[in-house]
Scaffold this active site. Structure first.
Site, mmCIF file in Angstrom:
data_model
loop_
_atom_site.group_PDB
_atom_site.id
_atom_site.type_symbol
_atom_site.label_atom_id
_atom_site.label_comp_id
_atom_site.label_asym_id
_atom_site.label_seq_id
_atom_site.Cartn_x
_atom_site.Cartn_y
_atom_site.Cartn_z
ATOM 1 N N GLU A 269 9.037 10.111 -8.398
ATOM 2 C CA GLU A 269 10.242 10.498 -7.129
ATOM 3 C C GLU A 269 11.018 9.558 -6.686
ATOM 4 O O GLU A 269 11.962 9.733 -6.202
ATOM 5 C CB GLU A 269 9.069 11.067 -5.964
ATOM 6 N N VAL A 270 10.328 8.219 -6.664
ATOM 7 C CA VAL A 270 11.334 7.050 -6.128
ATOM 8 C C VAL A 270 11.640 6.243 -7.527
ATOM 9 O O VAL A 270 10.907 6.015 -8.271
ATOM 10 C CB VAL A 270 10.377 6.189 -5.418
ATOM 11 N N HIS B 254 7.941 1.329 -10.425
ATOM 12 C CA HIS B 254 6.715 0.912 -9.821
ATOM 13 C C HIS B 254 5.442 1.385 -10.812
ATOM 14 O O HIS B 254 5.296 2.355 -11.366
ATOM 15 C CB HIS B 254 6.497 1.544 -8.301
ATOM 16 N N ARG C 278 0.985 -1.144 0.008
ATOM 17 C CA ARG C 278 0.052 0.108 -0.116
ATOM 18 C C ARG C 278 0.884 1.176 0.064
ATOM 19 O O ARG C 278 1.721 1.387 0.623
ATOM 20 C CB ARG C 278 -0.918 0.110 1.261
ATOM 21 N N ASP C 279 0.313 2.267 -0.704
ATOM 22 C CA ASP C 279 1.009 3.582 -0.887
ATOM 23 C C ASP C 279 1.011 4.279 0.644
ATOM 24 O O ASP C 279 -0.100 4.257 1.123
ATOM 25 C CB ASP C 279 0.449 4.499 -1.977
ATOM 26 N N ILE C 280 1.991 4.873 1.025
ATOM 27 C CA ILE C 280 1.918 5.457 2.409
ATOM 28 C C ILE C 280 1.151 6.683 2.370
ATOM 29 O O ILE C 280 0.473 7.357 3.245
ATOM 30 C CB ILE C 280 3.508 5.710 2.390
ATOM 31 N N HIS D 115 1.404 2.436 -10.122
ATOM 32 C CA HIS D 115 0.480 2.480 -9.120
ATOM 33 C C HIS D 115 -0.955 1.754 -9.462
ATOM 34 O O HIS D 115 -1.423 2.146 -10.773
ATOM 35 C CB HIS D 115 0.186 4.181 -9.246
ATOM 36 N N ASN E 158 4.881 6.560 -13.499
ATOM 37 C CA ASN E 158 5.675 7.838 -13.655
ATOM 38 C C ASN E 158 7.059 7.575 -14.027
ATOM 39 O O ASN E 158 7.806 6.806 -13.228
ATOM 40 C CB ASN E 158 5.469 8.793 -12.625
HETATM 41 P P1 AMP Z 1 6.243 8.329 -7.953
HETATM 42 O O1 AMP Z 1 5.840 9.723 -7.764
HETATM 43 O O2 AMP Z 1 5.583 7.627 -9.086
HETATM 44 O O3 AMP Z 1 7.600 8.057 -7.814
HETATM 45 O O4 AMP Z 1 5.672 7.782 -6.738
HETATM 46 C C1 AMP Z 1 6.206 7.330 -5.417
HETATM 47 C C2 AMP Z 1 5.114 6.899 -4.545
HETATM 48 O O5 AMP Z 1 5.731 6.172 -3.359
HETATM 49 C C3 AMP Z 1 4.248 8.052 -3.853
HETATM 50 O O6 AMP Z 1 2.965 7.687 -4.149
HETATM 51 C C4 AMP Z 1 4.486 7.899 -2.315
HETATM 52 O O7 AMP Z 1 3.560 8.220 -1.491
HETATM 53 C C5 AMP Z 1 5.034 6.332 -2.331
HETATM 54 N N1 AMP Z 1 6.192 6.086 -1.242
HETATM 55 C C6 AMP Z 1 6.898 6.639 -0.811
HETATM 56 N N2 AMP Z 1 7.836 5.919 0.148
HETATM 57 C C7 AMP Z 1 6.939 4.976 0.546
HETATM 58 C C8 AMP Z 1 6.959 3.962 1.451
HETATM 59 N N3 AMP Z 1 7.948 3.943 2.409
HETATM 60 N N4 AMP Z 1 5.927 3.165 1.645
HETATM 61 C C9 AMP Z 1 4.695 3.073 0.718
HETATM 62 N N5 AMP Z 1 4.853 4.024 -0.239
HETATM 63 C C10 AMP Z 1 5.761 5.040 -0.467
#
Ligand code: AMP
Length: 117
Positions: free
Chosen positions: A90-91, A95, A27-29, A97, A82
């Site tokens: 961002e990460v 991944h 689950r997304d945080i 969503h 993304n």
């Molecule tokens: P993106 O902007 O596509 O890279 O999405 C990164 C997603 O990772 C965002 O929706 C964040 O809320 C989610 N996220 C970041 N850290 C965590 C975590 N530790 N556990 C779950 N989701 C996370």
């Protein structure tokens, strides 16, 4: 190491939904929909542009299994990845969503910064 690689390594906890030997769904945080699950390969790829295309079929099977498992295969969902700076990534670990649980808004204007979800 990205935060998602640390999750795969078990160094950081996650709210796991489904897992197999190659993929993990959790689950997304910071959920943007009633159901917001992230699907990642355990092997590191920076984003979809760098992913091995041969893995895509198996990843799709896992995504379809996840949708059945959480019961949204009939009601529907949105799948988003993304990629890079302009994609809003961002990460830096690939991944998808999965957004579900409500009828999702869709803004037809791609230049609207609010249009992502
Ligand atoms: P993106 O902007 O596509 O890279 O999405 C990164 C997603 O990772 C965002 O929706 C964040 O809320 C989610 N996220 C970041 N850290 C965590 C975590 N530790 N556990 C779950 N989701 C996370």
């Amino acid at each position: 190491m990205t935060i998602f690689e640390k999750i795969v390594a078990g160094e950081i906890p996650c709210n796991k939904v489904l897992e197999n030997d190659k993929f993990l769904a959790f689950r997304d945080i910071n959920p943007k929909a009633p159901i917001h699950i992230l699907i990642i390969p355990k092997k590191h790829y920076k984003n979809i542009q760098e992913m091995d295309p041969a893995l895509m079929g198996e990843m799709l099977s896992f995504i379809q299994e996840l949708a059945r498992f959480i019961g949204v295969d009939e009601s529907g969902y949105r799948l988003v990845t993304n990629c890079g700076e302009n994609g809003g990534q961002e990460v830096m670990h690939l991944h998808f969503h999965m957004l579900a649980g409500a009828k999702l808004y869709w803004d037809k204007n791609p230049s609207n910064p609010q249009s992502t979800f």
